[in-house]
Motif scaffolding. Structure first.
Motif, mmCIF file in Angstrom:
data_model
loop_
_atom_site.group_PDB
_atom_site.id
_atom_site.type_symbol
_atom_site.label_atom_id
_atom_site.label_comp_id
_atom_site.label_asym_id
_atom_site.label_seq_id
_atom_site.Cartn_x
_atom_site.Cartn_y
_atom_site.Cartn_z
ATOM 1 N N LEU A 1 5.219 -4.218 -6.661
ATOM 2 C CA LEU A 1 4.441 -4.187 -5.426
ATOM 3 C C LEU A 1 3.530 -5.414 -5.322
ATOM 4 C CD1 LEU A 1 4.160 -2.077 -3.163
ATOM 5 C CD2 LEU A 1 2.210 -1.127 -4.386
ATOM 6 N N GLU A 2 2.889 -5.750 -6.429
ATOM 7 C CA GLU A 2 1.971 -6.898 -6.447
ATOM 8 C C GLU A 2 2.695 -8.201 -6.153
ATOM 9 O OE1 GLU A 2 -0.192 -7.232 -10.083
ATOM 10 O OE2 GLU A 2 -2.046 -6.585 -9.096
ATOM 11 N N ILE A 3 3.861 -8.382 -6.784
ATOM 12 C CA ILE A 3 4.644 -9.607 -6.585
ATOM 13 C C ILE A 3 5.092 -9.701 -5.129
ATOM 14 C CG2 ILE A 3 6.792 -10.795 -7.208
ATOM 15 C CD1 ILE A 3 6.412 -9.540 -10.049
ATOM 16 N N LEU A 4 5.566 -8.589 -4.577
ATOM 17 C CA LEU A 4 6.019 -8.573 -3.184
ATOM 18 C C LEU A 4 4.861 -8.845 -2.230
ATOM 19 C CD1 LEU A 4 8.481 -5.555 -3.058
ATOM 20 C CD2 LEU A 4 9.048 -7.946 -2.667
ATOM 21 N N ALA A 5 3.704 -8.274 -2.536
ATOM 22 C CA ALA A 5 2.537 -8.441 -1.667
ATOM 23 C C ALA A 5 2.116 -9.905 -1.609
ATOM 24 C CB ALA A 5 1.393 -7.562 -2.145
ATOM 25 N N GLY B 1 2.677 -10.464 2.068
ATOM 26 C CA GLY B 1 1.529 -9.713 2.553
ATOM 27 C C GLY B 1 1.621 -8.249 2.168
ATOM 28 N N ARG B 2 0.910 -7.409 2.865
ATOM 29 C CA ARG B 2 0.866 -5.999 2.500
ATOM 30 C C ARG B 2 2.240 -5.353 2.576
ATOM 31 N NH1 ARG B 2 -1.610 -1.339 1.849
ATOM 32 N NH2 ARG B 2 -0.603 -0.048 3.407
ATOM 33 N N VAL B 3 2.593 -4.642 1.520
ATOM 34 C CA VAL B 3 3.858 -3.927 1.490
ATOM 35 C C VAL B 3 3.529 -2.455 1.262
ATOM 36 C CG1 VAL B 3 6.079 -3.695 0.328
ATOM 37 C CG2 VAL B 3 5.008 -5.935 0.484
ATOM 38 N N ALA B 4 4.120 -1.590 2.064
ATOM 39 C CA ALA B 4 3.854 -0.157 1.908
ATOM 40 C C ALA B 4 4.471 0.335 0.596
ATOM 41 C CB ALA B 4 4.432 0.620 3.087
ATOM 42 N N PRO B 5 3.658 0.919 -0.298
ATOM 43 C CA PRO B 5 4.181 1.363 -1.595
ATOM 44 C C PRO B 5 5.443 2.228 -1.505
ATOM 45 C CG PRO B 5 1.791 1.534 -1.579
ATOM 46 C CD PRO B 5 2.208 1.141 -0.182
ATOM 47 N N PRO B 6 5.536 3.173 -0.538
ATOM 48 C CA PRO B 6 6.741 4.010 -0.518
ATOM 49 C C PRO B 6 8.042 3.218 -0.367
ATOM 50 C CG PRO B 6 5.063 4.969 0.882
ATOM 51 C CD PRO B 6 4.569 3.599 0.484
ATOM 52 N N THR B 7 7.988 2.070 0.339
ATOM 53 C CA THR B 7 9.217 1.290 0.502
ATOM 54 C C THR B 7 9.657 0.725 -0.847
ATOM 55 O OG1 THR B 7 8.003 -0.740 1.020
ATOM 56 C CG2 THR B 7 8.675 0.607 2.882
ATOM 57 N N ARG C 1 17.440 -6.078 -2.693
ATOM 58 C CA ARG C 1 17.933 -7.220 -3.462
ATOM 59 C C ARG C 1 16.783 -7.978 -4.117
ATOM 60 N NH1 ARG C 1 22.831 -10.723 -2.968
ATOM 61 N NH2 ARG C 1 22.284 -12.706 -3.872
ATOM 62 N N ARG C 2 15.707 -8.159 -3.358
ATOM 63 C CA ARG C 2 14.541 -8.881 -3.889
ATOM 64 C C ARG C 2 13.872 -8.075 -5.011
ATOM 65 N NH1 ARG C 2 12.494 -12.501 -6.381
ATOM 66 N NH2 ARG C 2 10.294 -12.953 -6.109
ATOM 67 N N VAL C 3 13.802 -6.753 -4.837
ATOM 68 C CA VAL C 3 13.210 -5.903 -5.883
ATOM 69 C C VAL C 3 14.059 -6.006 -7.161
ATOM 70 C CG1 VAL C 3 12.730 -3.517 -6.584
ATOM 71 C CG2 VAL C 3 12.046 -4.298 -4.306
ATOM 72 N N LEU C 4 15.379 -5.961 -6.995
ATOM 73 C CA LEU C 4 16.262 -6.094 -8.156
ATOM 74 C C LEU C 4 16.066 -7.458 -8.818
ATOM 75 C CD1 LEU C 4 18.519 -5.075 -9.982
ATOM 76 C CD2 LEU C 4 20.180 -5.899 -8.304
ATOM 77 N N GLU C 5 15.927 -8.484 -7.987
ATOM 78 C CA GLU C 5 15.734 -9.837 -8.520
ATOM 79 C C GLU C 5 14.446 -9.911 -9.357
ATOM 80 O OE1 GLU C 5 16.213 -14.361 -6.796
ATOM 81 O OE2 GLU C 5 15.201 -12.897 -5.538
ATOM 82 N N ILE C 6 13.395 -9.292 -8.834
ATOM 83 C CA ILE C 6 12.115 -9.290 -9.548
ATOM 84 C C ILE C 6 12.263 -8.612 -10.916
ATOM 85 C CG2 ILE C 6 9.780 -8.285 -9.549
ATOM 86 C CD1 ILE C 6 9.772 -8.769 -6.469
ATOM 87 N N VAL C 7 12.977 -7.481 -10.922
ATOM 88 C CA VAL C 7 13.166 -6.758 -12.185
ATOM 89 C C VAL C 7 14.052 -7.576 -13.133
ATOM 90 C CG1 VAL C 7 14.065 -4.646 -13.246
ATOM 91 C CG2 VAL C 7 12.837 -4.509 -11.080
#
Ligand SMILES: [Zn+2]
Ligand SMILES: [Zn+2]
Length: 160
Positions: A59-63, A67-73, A40-46
């Motif tokens: 990834l940068e916005i989430l980080a 904090g650190r977010v694993a790229p595959p997620t 949901r948050r990824v969709l919101e960012i987009v």
């Protein structure tokens, strides 16, 4: 001068954002899928962006937020949103834009300003009969169509 991208239809200022996220969650639920908090948050960012965002931008916005977010997620979340038709992939810039009409599958026409990067999607209700014809001639089953049109938006032409 820094170009300021204009906002596409339905893209803010934040009015309607929650409604669109709720609609997306409902759509997923109806398909037996789940729009998890991260998805949901990824969709919101987009949705909040005026231009196609790459996985790395997300990834940068989430980080910054958590904090650190694993790229595959993040890749998996974007793939999920893509599969559900909630975002479209913009191949020419290797990014993602939120779909403007998620109610049903459609051919997307993306009008991308090559100056400011603003992208507006127009969802075509009907498939292009010529394309269907060509596909039929090739015995090819179309799954998705994204037409990317590049040019200059009205604001950028006015600034010139
Ligand atoms: Zn769309
Ligand atoms: Zn522009």
């Amino acid at each position: 001068m820094t170009p300021t991208p204009d906002r596409g239809p339905d893209r803010g200022p934040d009015r309607g954002l929650d409604r669109r996220l709720d609609q997306a969650a409902e759509l997923c639920r109806a398909r037996g899928q789940s729009l998890t908090p991260l998805r949901r948050r990824v969709l919101e960012i987009v949705l909040e962006a005026d231009r196609p965002l790459g996985a790395y931008d997300v990834l940068e916005i989430l980080a910054e937020e958590r904090g650190r977010v694993a790229p595959p997620t993040v890749y998996r979340s974007l793939d999920f949103l893509l599969d559900q038709g909630l975002v479209h992939k913009v191949l020419s810039v290797n990014g993602f834009v939120a779909c403007s009409d998620t109610a049903r599958p459609h051919a997307a026409e993306l009008f991308i300003c090559r100056h400011c990067g603003n992208a507006v999607e127009v969802a075509r209700k009907a498939a292009d009969p010529r394309l269907e014809e060509t596909a039929a001639g090739l015995d090819f089953a179309i799954e998705s169509v994204v037409l990317e049109v590049r040019g200059r938006c009205a604001d950028c032409r006015a600034d010139a």
